[in-house]
Design a protein around this motif. Structure first.
Motif, mmCIF file in Angstrom:
data_model
loop_
_atom_site.group_PDB
_atom_site.id
_atom_site.type_symbol
_atom_site.label_atom_id
_atom_site.label_comp_id
_atom_site.label_asym_id
_atom_site.label_seq_id
_atom_site.Cartn_x
_atom_site.Cartn_y
_atom_site.Cartn_z
ATOM 1 N N GLY A 176 0.952 -1.093 -0.022
ATOM 2 C CA GLY A 176 0.037 -0.173 0.088
ATOM 3 C C GLY A 176 0.867 1.290 -0.095
ATOM 4 N N LYS A 177 0.695 2.213 0.948
ATOM 5 C CA LYS A 177 1.523 3.248 0.996
ATOM 6 C C LYS A 177 2.602 3.067 1.898
ATOM 7 N N THR A 178 2.605 1.916 2.540
ATOM 8 C CA THR A 178 3.710 1.769 3.735
ATOM 9 C C THR A 178 5.194 1.448 3.097
ATOM 10 N N VAL A 179 6.400 2.000 3.266
ATOM 11 C CA VAL A 179 7.592 1.495 2.808
ATOM 12 C C VAL A 179 8.239 1.112 4.038
ATOM 13 N N LYS A 180 9.023 -0.199 3.695
ATOM 14 C CA LYS A 180 9.821 -0.566 4.916
ATOM 15 C C LYS A 180 11.189 -0.877 4.353
ATOM 16 N N LEU A 181 12.194 -0.427 5.055
ATOM 17 C CA LEU A 181 13.518 -0.497 4.559
ATOM 18 C C LEU A 181 14.365 -1.499 5.604
ATOM 19 N N TYR A 182 14.962 -2.483 5.126
ATOM 20 C CA TYR A 182 15.821 -3.393 6.019
ATOM 21 C C TYR A 182 17.376 -3.479 5.453
ATOM 22 N N ALA A 183 17.932 -3.622 6.458
ATOM 23 C CA ALA A 183 19.519 -3.689 6.285
ATOM 24 C C ALA A 183 19.655 -5.201 5.745
ATOM 25 N N PRO A 184 20.876 -5.544 4.896
ATOM 26 C CA PRO A 184 21.168 -6.682 4.485
ATOM 27 C C PRO A 184 21.115 -7.707 5.437
ATOM 28 N N GLY A 185 20.214 -8.891 4.971
ATOM 29 C CA GLY A 185 20.016 -9.985 5.791
ATOM 30 C C GLY A 185 19.315 -9.919 6.832
ATOM 31 N N SER A 186 18.800 -8.910 7.522
ATOM 32 C CA SER A 186 18.167 -8.462 8.565
ATOM 33 C C SER A 186 16.404 -8.774 8.370
ATOM 34 N N LYS A 187 15.826 -9.104 9.412
ATOM 35 C CA LYS A 187 14.303 -9.350 9.475
ATOM 36 C C LYS A 187 13.980 -8.075 10.389
ATOM 37 N N LYS A 188 14.845 -7.128 10.828
ATOM 38 C CA LYS A 188 14.258 -6.229 11.680
ATOM 39 C C LYS A 188 14.146 -4.956 10.730
ATOM 40 N N VAL A 189 13.101 -4.259 10.684
ATOM 41 C CA VAL A 189 12.688 -2.903 9.945
ATOM 42 C C VAL A 189 13.759 -1.753 10.816
ATOM 43 N N LEU A 190 14.599 -1.230 9.659
ATOM 44 C CA LEU A 190 15.565 -0.191 9.607
ATOM 45 C C LEU A 190 14.900 0.962 9.691
ATOM 46 N N TYR A 191 14.190 1.232 8.799
ATOM 47 C CA TYR A 191 13.217 2.539 8.474
ATOM 48 C C TYR A 191 11.930 2.383 7.957
ATOM 49 N N ARG A 192 10.897 2.845 8.377
ATOM 50 C CA ARG A 192 9.356 2.974 7.802
ATOM 51 C C ARG A 192 9.047 4.302 7.449
ATOM 52 N N TYR A 193 8.535 4.103 6.412
ATOM 53 C CA TYR A 193 7.970 5.615 5.810
ATOM 54 C C TYR A 193 6.595 5.300 5.174
ATOM 55 N N LYS A 194 5.868 6.424 4.912
ATOM 56 C CA LYS A 194 4.816 6.245 4.322
ATOM 57 C C LYS A 194 4.828 7.026 3.142
ATOM 58 N N ILE A 195 4.310 6.835 1.777
ATOM 59 C CA ILE A 195 3.953 7.242 0.631
ATOM 60 C C ILE A 195 3.257 8.530 0.651
ATOM 61 N N ASP A 196 3.796 9.661 0.751
ATOM 62 C CA ASP A 196 2.574 10.730 0.854
ATOM 63 C C ASP A 196 2.115 11.267 -0.288
ATOM 64 N N LYS A 197 2.732 10.951 -1.578
ATOM 65 C CA LYS A 197 2.092 11.687 -2.763
ATOM 66 C C LYS A 197 2.557 10.612 -3.912
ATOM 67 N N VAL A 198 1.555 10.353 -4.894
ATOM 68 C CA VAL A 198 1.946 9.621 -6.063
ATOM 69 C C VAL A 198 1.551 10.450 -7.322
ATOM 70 N N THR A 199 2.455 10.620 -8.093
ATOM 71 C CA THR A 199 2.360 11.535 -9.316
ATOM 72 C C THR A 199 2.171 10.938 -10.572
#
Length: 125
Positions: free
Chosen positions: A48-71
């Protein structure tokens, strides 16, 4: 409603939660990996609008963002996220090449400022 009337004709920004926006988000749904960093690819998961970034080989979310605009653009779509303190990042999806999300790190769908080939995303590492 058709796609042509679900966005602002001046800037192409899709209306939030519209059919057109949901269609655009489906193009990027799933798991993507950075092109650079061989053999250690960062993983990014779009849901959906959720973006989760993970470090290599990790199962723990490093950063979480929301897509605020789609153009909707002449090349395809631009997905923007807010990083905080007035800073934005985003990705270009070219409809002629849906296998790559090109990182453009300034939040502007038509600017090449902030381009990063190594941080751009592909479906497979």
């Amino acid at each position: 409603m058709t796609d042509s009337i679900q966005f602002n004709r001046m800037d192409g920004v899709l209306k939030k939660n519209s059919v057109a926006e949901k269609k655009a988000l489906k193009f990027i749904k799933g798991t993507w990996y950075t092109q650079g960093g061989v053999p250690y690819h960062n993983k990014t998961v779009f849901s959906g609008k959720t973006v989760k970034l993970y470090a290599p080989g990790s199962k723990k979310v490093l950063y979480r963002y929301k897509i605020d605009k789609v153009t909707k653009t002449s090349y395809g779509y631009y997905y923007r996220i807010y990083l905080g303190k007035g800073c934005y990042d985003g990705w270009r999806l070219y409809l002629k090449d849906k296998s790559t999300l090109v990182t453009m790190g300034n939040g502007n769908p038509y600017s090449t400022s902030g381009y990063s080939g190594t941080d751009s995303l592909v479906r497979h590492k």
